[in-house]
Scaffold this motif. Structure first.
Motif, PDB file in Angstrom:
ATOM      1  N   ARG A  22       4.567  -7.501  11.684  1.00  0.00           N
ATOM      2  CA  ARG A  22       5.007  -8.835  11.261  1.00  0.00           C
ATOM      3  C   ARG A  22       6.248  -9.228  12.034  1.00  0.00           C
ATOM      4  NH1 ARG A  22       4.045  -8.390   4.753  1.00  0.00           N
ATOM      5  NH2 ARG A  22       1.821  -8.026   4.995  1.00  0.00           N
ATOM      6  N   SER A 111       1.260 -12.213   5.163  1.00  0.00           N
ATOM      7  CA  SER A 111       1.237 -12.171   3.707  1.00  0.00           C
ATOM      8  C   SER A 111       1.979 -13.351   3.068  1.00  0.00           C
ATOM      9  CB  SER A 111       1.814 -10.844   3.235  1.00  0.00           C
ATOM     10  OG  SER A 111       1.635 -10.714   1.857  1.00  0.00           O
ATOM     11  N   ARG A 280      -2.050 -10.785  -3.399  1.00  0.00           N
ATOM     12  CA  ARG A 280      -1.103 -10.620  -4.516  1.00  0.00           C
ATOM     13  C   ARG A 280      -1.492 -11.510  -5.689  1.00  0.00           C
ATOM     14  NH1 ARG A 280       4.945  -9.601  -2.380  1.00  0.00           N
ATOM     15  NH2 ARG A 280       4.413  -8.108  -0.755  1.00  0.00           N
ATOM     16  N   GLY A 343       2.933   0.691  -0.412  1.00  0.00           N
ATOM     17  CA  GLY A 343       1.959   0.420   0.660  1.00  0.00           C
ATOM     18  C   GLY A 343       0.561   0.722   0.150  1.00  0.00           C
ATOM     19  N   TRP A 344      -0.304  -0.304   0.195  1.00  0.00           N
ATOM     20  CA  TRP A 344      -1.631  -0.149  -0.413  1.00  0.00           C
ATOM     21  C   TRP A 344      -2.425   0.972   0.237  1.00  0.00           C
ATOM     22  CZ3 TRP A 344      -2.541  -2.324  -4.934  1.00  0.00           C
ATOM     23  CH2 TRP A 344      -3.827  -2.220  -5.451  1.00  0.00           C
ATOM     24  N   GLU A 361       0.950  -2.255  -7.869  1.00  0.00           N
ATOM     25  CA  GLU A 361       2.299  -2.154  -7.333  1.00  0.00           C
ATOM     26  C   GLU A 361       3.162  -3.229  -7.973  1.00  0.00           C
ATOM     27  OE1 GLU A 361       2.649  -0.799  -3.053  1.00  0.00           O
ATOM     28  OE2 GLU A 361       1.065  -2.277  -2.940  1.00  0.00           O
ATOM     29  N   SER A 363       5.090  -5.051  -6.545  1.00  0.00           N
ATOM     30  CA  SER A 363       5.208  -6.206  -5.657  1.00  0.00           C
ATOM     31  C   SER A 363       4.026  -7.154  -5.828  1.00  0.00           C
ATOM     32  CB  SER A 363       5.303  -5.735  -4.207  1.00  0.00           C
ATOM     33  OG  SER A 363       4.231  -4.869  -3.887  1.00  0.00           O
ATOM     34  N   LYS A 374      -5.401  -4.720  -2.094  1.00  0.00           N
ATOM     35  CA  LYS A 374      -5.148  -5.344  -3.382  1.00  0.00           C
ATOM     36  C   LYS A 374      -5.816  -6.706  -3.379  1.00  0.00           C
ATOM     37  CE  LYS A 374      -0.406  -6.593  -2.017  1.00  0.00           C
ATOM     38  NZ  LYS A 374      -0.252  -5.953  -0.708  1.00  0.00           N
ATOM     39  N   ARG A 481      15.381   1.252  -2.013  1.00  0.00           N
ATOM     40  CA  ARG A 481      14.433   1.333  -0.904  1.00  0.00           C
ATOM     41  C   ARG A 481      14.681   0.174   0.034  1.00  0.00           C
ATOM     42  NH1 ARG A 481       9.707  -1.152  -0.763  1.00  0.00           N
ATOM     43  NH2 ARG A 481       8.769  -0.328   1.105  1.00  0.00           N
ATOM     44  N   SER A 483      12.952  -2.571   2.393  1.00  0.00           N
ATOM     45  CA  SER A 483      11.635  -3.196   2.564  1.00  0.00           C
ATOM     46  C   SER A 483      11.065  -2.893   3.944  1.00  0.00           C
ATOM     47  CB  SER A 483      11.784  -4.707   2.394  1.00  0.00           C
ATOM     48  OG  SER A 483      10.726  -5.376   3.029  1.00  0.00           O
ATOM     49  N   GLY A 484       9.743  -2.823   4.011  1.00  0.00           N
ATOM     50  CA  GLY A 484       9.088  -2.616   5.301  1.00  0.00           C
ATOM     51  C   GLY A 484       8.311  -3.828   5.748  1.00  0.00           C
ATOM     52  N   THR A 485       8.584  -4.998   5.151  1.00  0.00           N
ATOM     53  CA  THR A 485       7.790  -6.180   5.504  1.00  0.00           C
ATOM     54  C   THR A 485       8.608  -7.359   6.017  1.00  0.00           C
ATOM     55  OG1 THR A 485       7.904  -6.969   3.238  1.00  0.00           O
ATOM     56  CG2 THR A 485       5.966  -5.657   3.834  1.00  0.00           C
ATOM     57  N   ARG A 493      16.036  -3.185  -1.673  1.00  0.00           N
ATOM     58  CA  ARG A 493      15.427  -3.427  -2.974  1.00  0.00           C
ATOM     59  C   ARG A 493      15.985  -2.401  -3.960  1.00  0.00           C
ATOM     60  NH1 ARG A 493      11.886  -7.118  -1.380  1.00  0.00           N
ATOM     61  NH2 ARG A 493      10.201  -6.713   0.097  1.00  0.00           N
TER      62      ARG A 493
END
Ligand code: G16
Length: 538
Positions: A22, A111, A280, A343-344, A361, A363, A374, A481, A483-485, A493
């Motif tokens: 992303r 997303s 989501r 992570g899904w 999750e 999120s 998801k 944590r 975020s990785g997005t 977070r």
């Protein structure tokens, strides 16, 4: 067919994050940038002959589809299935990969991140089981991207994405399909559409906010056309390249007007929303917000009402920062339960092995084993099915759930766009201070365990390290944590959770206030990041 080999230079920033690559549109539109990444996929994953391709319709979606069509033809793909106008929701891609047994799929989406010329774009590869590529594949894609010096493409005019049907380009057969048909049929096979239609026929009202993103056409086809909800049930249903200038993240902040409608006296009985690419979900009742963690737990507890689960639920899984509400249900109902990293993709081995049928999750992600993503509309249909069978208001169901299983007060505080180095050093300092925390008291509870979460996959024994810092008390948890997005700076977070066996009917932030204070002091958030308050509280 004439394959053209184009010389290029590697980019050093093509490491996929929590869910694919992303970046800002301005990054993706650099010369060769998209080509390089797509070639890295073909180089890393040998033998891709069939693919599903689609995206959430955001700015650059259609252009990227044409680039990928040419590169697919040049890289040995002989069967390509594309959603009309390049549109497919993420769960629909997963379903199509599985249905057509293709060698995978490419999803174009960032997303819930904002879209448009100044917004974000994204791309990810899903494997033949329909799941987001696991770590070893994304690592291989990244390694290939770092040494990329040539990509393969063909020269041809743009294909017509608006016309349904099959035609060929070079040696590749392309089928343009309706993006909704297969998915809507799948949903009809999983839920009791007669019971839900009967509920709508008695005057039950819902509002679904598609946020001008991908789910509009899906939601209209399912809720209004198939289930008989009145026209106007779906709002913001037209997908737009900039999502109407909005931020299609279905939460209390970004779905504000929907939330206001559900909290007004004259609003509908049920409200829901989905995000940019349709994976989501947000669940609202009259005067009531169901946290994603509670939603997962309620679905697990009431699964007998939903035909999807007619074979029962053997196991459930949640990401580590998601509240432990579903664990309580699993213990009471003798289900296996698993805690995975965010992570899904981490759920998918468990689903493939038949160990879990329901995952979720914090999120705003919920899903089952019908696909390997998801699935926002699936989650909404779970709730509609439960409502149709119980005919009780959402709020009553939630209160009954808390009475039976206890209540997990839960909230996530996000500090966005922190300087990446500062965020890393905050995490490092916390890591060093973790051990000293054990035994410290927070209000009437004590920290029993403090560690960094490492996951060992029970199926293939793969390890995922550095998955967040945890402070675990007897009846509470605080988790930190990064975020990785995100696409600019770092997002810290902070996840806060406190369990009460009996609902204390307190406002959530107040119920968590001591944990919030401790987290702020421990992480030195104000001091190190300069932020006085979180940017987003959900
Ligand atoms: C992605 C992943 C989810 C994850 C979420 C949040 O969702 O698919 O599994 O929970 O990111 O990630 P983070 O906390 O790292 O920002 P999506 O909907 O963005 O694809």
């Amino acid at each position: 067919m004439q394959v053209v080999t184009t010389n290029t230079q590697p980019f050093d920033d093509q490491k996929p994050g929590t869910s694919g690559l992303r970046k800002k549109v301005s990054v993706f539109t650099q010369k060769h940038y998209l080509n390089n990444f797509v070639q890295s996929i073909f180089n890393a994953v040998n033998g891709i002959e069939s693919l599903v391709l689609g995206g959430d319709g955001r700015y650059f979606n259609a252009t990227a589809i044409q680039v990928i069509v040419r590169m697919a033809a040049a890289n040995g793909v002989n069967k390509l299935i594309i959603g009309r106008n390049g549109l497919l929701s993420t769960p629909a891609v997963s379903a199509l990969i599985r249905h057509h047994q293709t060698d995978g799929g490419i999803i174009l989406s960032a997303s819930h991140n904002p879209a448009g010329e100044n917004g974000d774009f994204g791309i990810k590869f899903n494997t033949p089981n329909g799941a987001p590529a696991p770590q070893h594949i994304t690592d291989a894609i990244y390694r290939h991207s770092l040494k990329m010096n040539q990509y393969r493409t063909i020269q041809c005019t743009d294909i017509d994405l608006s016309r349904l049907g099959t035609f060929s380009v070079a040696d590749m057969m392309i089928t343009i399909i309706d993006p909704v048909d297969h998915y809507a049929g799948l949903m009809a096979s999983l839920f009791d559409f007669d019971a839900i239609s009967a509920m709508f026929a008695t005057g039950f009202r819902m509002r679904f906010d598609a946020m001008h993103a991908i789910t509009g056409p899906y939601a209209k086809a399912i809720f209004e056309n198939r289930l008989g909800a009145p026209s106007g049930t779906v709002i913001n249903g037209l997908p737009l390249p900039d999502f109407g200038g909005g931020h299609p993240d279905p939460n209390l902040i970004h779905a504000k007007s929907l939330v206001a409608e559900l909290f007004s006296d004259h609003g509908p009985a049920f409200g829901a929303a989905s995000d940019g690419d349709g994976d989501r979900n947000l669940i609202l009742g009259k005067h009531c917000f169901v946290t994603p963690s509670d939603s997962l737990a309620v679905i697990a507890a009431m699964h007998e009402h939903v035909p999807v689960f007619s074979g029962g639920i053997k196991g459930v899984a949640r990401s580590m920062p998601t509240s432990q509400a579903v664990d309580v249900v699993a213990q009471a109902r003798a289900m296996e339960y698993f805690e995975t990293p965010t992570g899904w993709k981490f759920f998918c081995n468990l689903m493939d092995a038949g160990r879990v049928q329901l995952c979720g999750e914090e999120s705003f992600g919920t899903g089952g084993d019908h696909v390997r993503e998801k699935d926002g509309l699936w989650a909404v249909l779970c709730w509609l099915n439960i409502l149709a069978k119980t005919r009780q208001p959402v709020q009553t169901l939630l209160q009954n759930h808390w009475r039976a299983f206890g209540r997990h007060y839960y909230s996530r505080h996000d500090y966005e766009n922190i300087d990446a180095q500062i965020a890393d050093s905050m995490m490092q300092s916390m890591l060093e201070a973790l051990r000293g925390c054990v035994g410290q008291a927070i209000a009437d509870d004590v920290i029993r365990q403090a560690d960094e979460f490492t996951y060992v996959d029970p199926i293939d024994a793969s390890r995922a390290e550095h998955q967040g810092l945890r402070l675990i008390l007897d009846n509470a948890r605080i988790i930190f944590r990064l975020s990785g997005t995100g696409t600019s700076g770092a997002t810290l977070r902070v996840y806060l959770e406190r369990f009460h066996r009996h609902d204390i009917a307190m406002e959530t932030q107040q119920a968590l206030s001591e944990l919030i204070q401790f987290a702020d002091t421990f992480a030195q958030i104000k001091h190190k990041s300069g932020r006085q308050v979180p940017d987003v509280i959900t």
